[in-house]
Design an enzyme around this catalytic site. Structure first.
Site, mmCIF file in Angstrom:
data_model
loop_
_atom_site.group_PDB
_atom_site.id
_atom_site.type_symbol
_atom_site.label_atom_id
_atom_site.label_comp_id
_atom_site.label_asym_id
_atom_site.label_seq_id
_atom_site.Cartn_x
_atom_site.Cartn_y
_atom_site.Cartn_z
ATOM 1 N N GLY A 13 0.836 -1.210 0.000
ATOM 2 C CA GLY A 13 0.000 0.000 0.000
ATOM 3 C C GLY A 13 0.861 1.246 0.000
ATOM 4 O O GLY A 13 0.514 2.262 0.609
ATOM 5 N N ALA A 14 1.986 1.169 -0.715
ATOM 6 C CA ALA A 14 2.994 2.244 -0.650
ATOM 7 C C ALA A 14 2.812 3.298 -1.738
ATOM 8 O O ALA A 14 3.623 4.195 -1.863
ATOM 9 C CB ALA A 14 4.396 1.649 -0.739
ATOM 10 N N ASP A 63 -2.400 -7.109 -5.376
ATOM 11 C CA ASP A 63 -3.539 -7.044 -4.453
ATOM 12 C C ASP A 63 -3.140 -7.913 -3.263
ATOM 13 O O ASP A 63 -3.017 -9.137 -3.392
ATOM 14 C CB ASP A 63 -4.789 -7.596 -5.149
ATOM 15 C CG ASP A 63 -5.975 -7.708 -4.195
ATOM 16 O OD1 ASP A 63 -5.806 -7.521 -2.971
ATOM 17 O OD2 ASP A 63 -7.078 -8.011 -4.689
ATOM 18 N N VAL A 64 -2.945 -7.291 -2.117
ATOM 19 C CA VAL A 64 -2.387 -8.042 -0.977
ATOM 20 C C VAL A 64 -3.359 -9.077 -0.412
ATOM 21 O O VAL A 64 -2.964 -9.900 0.416
ATOM 22 C CB VAL A 64 -1.930 -7.090 0.158
ATOM 23 C CG1 VAL A 64 -0.684 -6.329 -0.228
ATOM 24 C CG2 VAL A 64 -3.049 -6.160 0.601
ATOM 25 N N ASN A 90 1.192 -2.643 5.324
ATOM 26 C CA ASN A 90 0.514 -1.357 5.523
ATOM 27 C C ASN A 90 -0.817 -1.234 4.780
ATOM 28 O O ASN A 90 -1.700 -0.508 5.232
ATOM 29 C CB ASN A 90 1.460 -0.224 5.090
ATOM 30 C CG ASN A 90 0.740 1.090 4.962
ATOM 31 O OD1 ASN A 90 0.457 1.766 5.949
ATOM 32 N ND2 ASN A 90 0.390 1.466 3.733
ATOM 33 N N SER A 140 -4.125 0.387 13.926
ATOM 34 C CA SER A 140 -4.891 1.641 14.043
ATOM 35 C C SER A 140 -5.357 1.795 15.480
ATOM 36 O O SER A 140 -5.515 0.796 16.191
ATOM 37 C CB SER A 140 -6.117 1.570 13.124
ATOM 38 O OG SER A 140 -6.985 2.652 13.377
ATOM 39 N N TYR A 153 -13.875 -2.631 10.004
ATOM 40 C CA TYR A 153 -12.493 -2.125 10.073
ATOM 41 C C TYR A 153 -11.911 -2.343 11.475
ATOM 42 O O TYR A 153 -10.778 -2.825 11.622
ATOM 43 C CB TYR A 153 -12.501 -0.640 9.714
ATOM 44 C CG TYR A 153 -11.152 0.036 9.759
ATOM 45 C CD1 TYR A 153 -10.215 -0.187 8.753
ATOM 46 C CD2 TYR A 153 -10.816 0.904 10.793
ATOM 47 C CE1 TYR A 153 -8.983 0.449 8.787
ATOM 48 C CE2 TYR A 153 -9.590 1.543 10.832
ATOM 49 C CZ TYR A 153 -8.673 1.313 9.826
ATOM 50 O OH TYR A 153 -7.449 1.940 9.857
ATOM 51 N N ALA A 155 -12.772 -4.535 13.633
ATOM 52 C CA ALA A 155 -12.538 -5.974 13.813
ATOM 53 C C ALA A 155 -11.237 -6.393 13.127
ATOM 54 O O ALA A 155 -10.432 -7.152 13.688
ATOM 55 C CB ALA A 155 -13.717 -6.762 13.246
ATOM 56 N N LYS A 157 -8.575 -4.566 12.457
ATOM 57 C CA LYS A 157 -7.369 -4.018 13.087
ATOM 58 C C LYS A 157 -7.142 -4.666 14.460
ATOM 59 O O LYS A 157 -5.995 -4.877 14.873
ATOM 60 C CB LYS A 157 -7.473 -2.497 13.197
ATOM 61 C CG LYS A 157 -7.469 -1.791 11.835
ATOM 62 C CD LYS A 157 -6.153 -1.972 11.085
ATOM 63 C CE LYS A 157 -6.113 -1.203 9.780
ATOM 64 N NZ LYS A 157 -4.824 -1.304 9.080
HETATM 65 P P1 NAP Z 1 -4.697 5.468 1.508
HETATM 66 O O1 NAP Z 1 -4.339 6.908 1.422
HETATM 67 O O2 NAP Z 1 -6.049 5.031 1.055
HETATM 68 O O3 NAP Z 1 -3.573 4.635 0.682
HETATM 69 C C1 NAP Z 1 -3.623 3.222 0.663
HETATM 70 C C2 NAP Z 1 -2.964 2.685 -0.596
HETATM 71 O O4 NAP Z 1 -3.159 1.246 -0.573
HETATM 72 C C3 NAP Z 1 -3.623 3.174 -1.887
HETATM 73 O O5 NAP Z 1 -2.666 3.380 -2.907
HETATM 74 C C4 NAP Z 1 -4.581 2.040 -2.224
HETATM 75 O O6 NAP Z 1 -4.956 1.994 -3.591
HETATM 76 C C5 NAP Z 1 -3.751 0.836 -1.832
HETATM 77 N N1 NAP Z 1 -4.537 -0.392 -1.665
HETATM 78 C C6 NAP Z 1 -5.869 -0.506 -1.382
HETATM 79 N N2 NAP Z 1 -6.226 -1.804 -1.403
HETATM 80 C C7 NAP Z 1 -5.119 -2.520 -1.701
HETATM 81 C C8 NAP Z 1 -4.881 -3.907 -1.907
HETATM 82 N N3 NAP Z 1 -5.852 -4.822 -1.819
HETATM 83 N N4 NAP Z 1 -3.620 -4.303 -2.211
HETATM 84 C C9 NAP Z 1 -2.610 -3.390 -2.335
HETATM 85 N N5 NAP Z 1 -2.798 -2.076 -2.185
HETATM 86 C C10 NAP Z 1 -4.031 -1.634 -1.863
HETATM 87 O O7 NAP Z 1 -4.533 4.893 2.998
HETATM 88 P P2 NAP Z 1 -3.787 5.519 4.299
HETATM 89 O O8 NAP Z 1 -4.706 6.486 4.921
HETATM 90 O O9 NAP Z 1 -2.401 5.887 3.947
HETATM 91 O O10 NAP Z 1 -3.770 4.223 5.252
HETATM 92 C C11 NAP Z 1 -2.719 3.261 5.141
HETATM 93 C C12 NAP Z 1 -2.859 2.268 6.299
HETATM 94 O O11 NAP Z 1 -2.886 2.983 7.533
HETATM 95 C C13 NAP Z 1 -4.126 1.428 6.275
HETATM 96 O O12 NAP Z 1 -3.843 0.130 6.754
HETATM 97 C C14 NAP Z 1 -5.030 2.159 7.251
HETATM 98 O O13 NAP Z 1 -6.005 1.302 7.824
HETATM 99 C C15 NAP Z 1 -4.025 2.603 8.273
HETATM 100 N N6 NAP Z 1 -4.461 3.735 9.091
HETATM 101 C C16 NAP Z 1 -4.721 4.950 8.523
HETATM 102 C C17 NAP Z 1 -5.118 6.012 9.334
HETATM 103 C C18 NAP Z 1 -5.382 7.383 8.772
HETATM 104 O O14 NAP Z 1 -5.887 8.251 9.524
HETATM 105 N N7 NAP Z 1 -5.061 7.662 7.507
HETATM 106 C C19 NAP Z 1 -5.290 5.815 10.710
HETATM 107 C C20 NAP Z 1 -5.032 4.556 11.241
HETATM 108 C C21 NAP Z 1 -4.622 3.524 10.427
HETATM 109 P P3 NAP Z 1 -6.370 2.688 -3.991
HETATM 110 O O15 NAP Z 1 -6.196 4.164 -3.712
HETATM 111 O O16 NAP Z 1 -6.546 2.373 -5.431
HETATM 112 O O17 NAP Z 1 -7.423 2.067 -3.109
#
Ligand code: NAP
Length: 247
Positions: A13-14, A63-64, A90, A140, A153, A155, A157
């Site tokens: 997810g980088a 796709d992870v 991630n 999270s 979600y 559940a 995490k």
């Molecule tokens: P984000 O901005 O949505 O970026 C996530 C990236 O992962 C996107 O490029 C997305 O592609 C890709 N992705 C989605 N589904 C995937 C799959 N099946 N296989 C591979 N890649 C995939 O997310 P983020 O906010 O940076 O969050 C990243 C992580 O941090 C997640 O695990 C999230 O639960 C956790 N987190 C985030 C927050 C927050 O406030 N942002 C807080 C707590 C935890 P698409 O854009 O095409 O979907």
């Protein structure tokens, strides 16, 4: 350091957001970088940013939640860099849906992308990682607190935190540490559609007075990946500006 003496980090997810922040930070710390994402545009942009830092970067479409893609992702990393020393699980999704509207399909998807993926990626990586490697998850604060509209979600995490502790025990004999970071509210493209009112309400609850940045999470991941964190395993490190320490 020549690139084949560097350690290698793979971040899922980088393509954007927290994962991209982690990849950039680990690139600056001198790792060879493999980045995986389902979104090819995001992946290409992230690869460009990382190679501009003068580091070798491999981009992998994956796709992870697919065992096939995960197997390919790990093999491609080893083929390119000969080793995998740090895995950062991630990738995750957080589709806000009231509990009564969550379909079986959506439940399965959130669990597959957020939790099954961690099992698949960690198992495939652990098969080939050298002793002393690191596995780090993005959990999270939703693993510990309840959030309306995020039952699936929360559940997923919570499941990650349990997985971290059990896997840390199993991999300890190989000195492979397994930890998670638990971000609070972080500004990323994924959270950009949260309305301003909700963002302000969240910010008002954060003792340090601001929302988080991907760099805040990346700094914690970089620490857990470092030599100095070699005696820390099975832990969930909360990085939330103090949000969850209050009564
Ligand atoms: P984000 O901005 O949505 O970026 C996530 C990236 O992962 C996107 O490029 C997305 O592609 C890709 N992705 C989605 N589904 C995937 C799959 N099946 N296989 C591979 N890649 C995939 O997310 P983020 O906010 O940076 O969050 C990243 C992580 O941090 C997640 O695990 C999230 O639960 C956790 N987190 C985030 C927050 C927050 O406030 N942002 C807080 C707590 C935890 P698409 O854009 O095409 O979907």
């Amino acid at each position: 350091m020549s690139s084949n003496k560097r350690k290698t980090a793979l971040i899922t997810g980088a393509g954007q957001g927290i994962g991209r922040g982690i990849a950039v930070r680990l690139a600056r710390d001198g790792y060879n970088i493999a980045i995986a994402d389902i979104n090819l545009n995001n992946l290409a942009e992230a690869a460009q940013e990382i190679s501009a830092l003068g580091v070798r970067v491999l981009k992998i479409e994956a796709d992870v939640s697919s065992a096939h893609d995960v197997q390919h992702m790990i093999q491609a990393t080893v083929d390119e860099f000969e080793s995998l020393d740090v895995l950062v699980n991630n990738a995750g999704i957080y589709p806000f849906t009231p509990f009564m509207d969550i379909t079986e399909e959506q439940w399965d998807k959130v669990i597959a992308v957020n939790l099954k993926s961690v099992f698949l990626c960690s198992q495939a990586a652990a098969r080939i990682m050298p002793d002393g490697s690191r596995i780090i998850m993005t959990s999270s604060v939703a693993s510990m607190l309840g959030f309306s509209g995020l039952v699936h979600y929360c559940a997923s995490k919570g499941g990650i935190n349990g997985l971290v502790r059990a896997l840390a025990l199993e991999l300890a004999p190989r000195q492979i540490t397994v930890n998670a970071v638990a971000p609070g509210s972080i500004i990323t493209p994924g959270t950009s559609n949260i309305d301003e009112g909700s963002q302000k309400a969240t910010m008002a609850k954060i003792p340090l007075g601001r929302l988080g940045k991907p760099q805040d999470i990346a700094a914690a991941v970089a620490f857990l990946a470092s030599e100095g964190a070699g005696y820390i395993t099975g832990q969930v490190l909360v990085v939330d500006g103090g949000w969850t320490i209050q009564s």
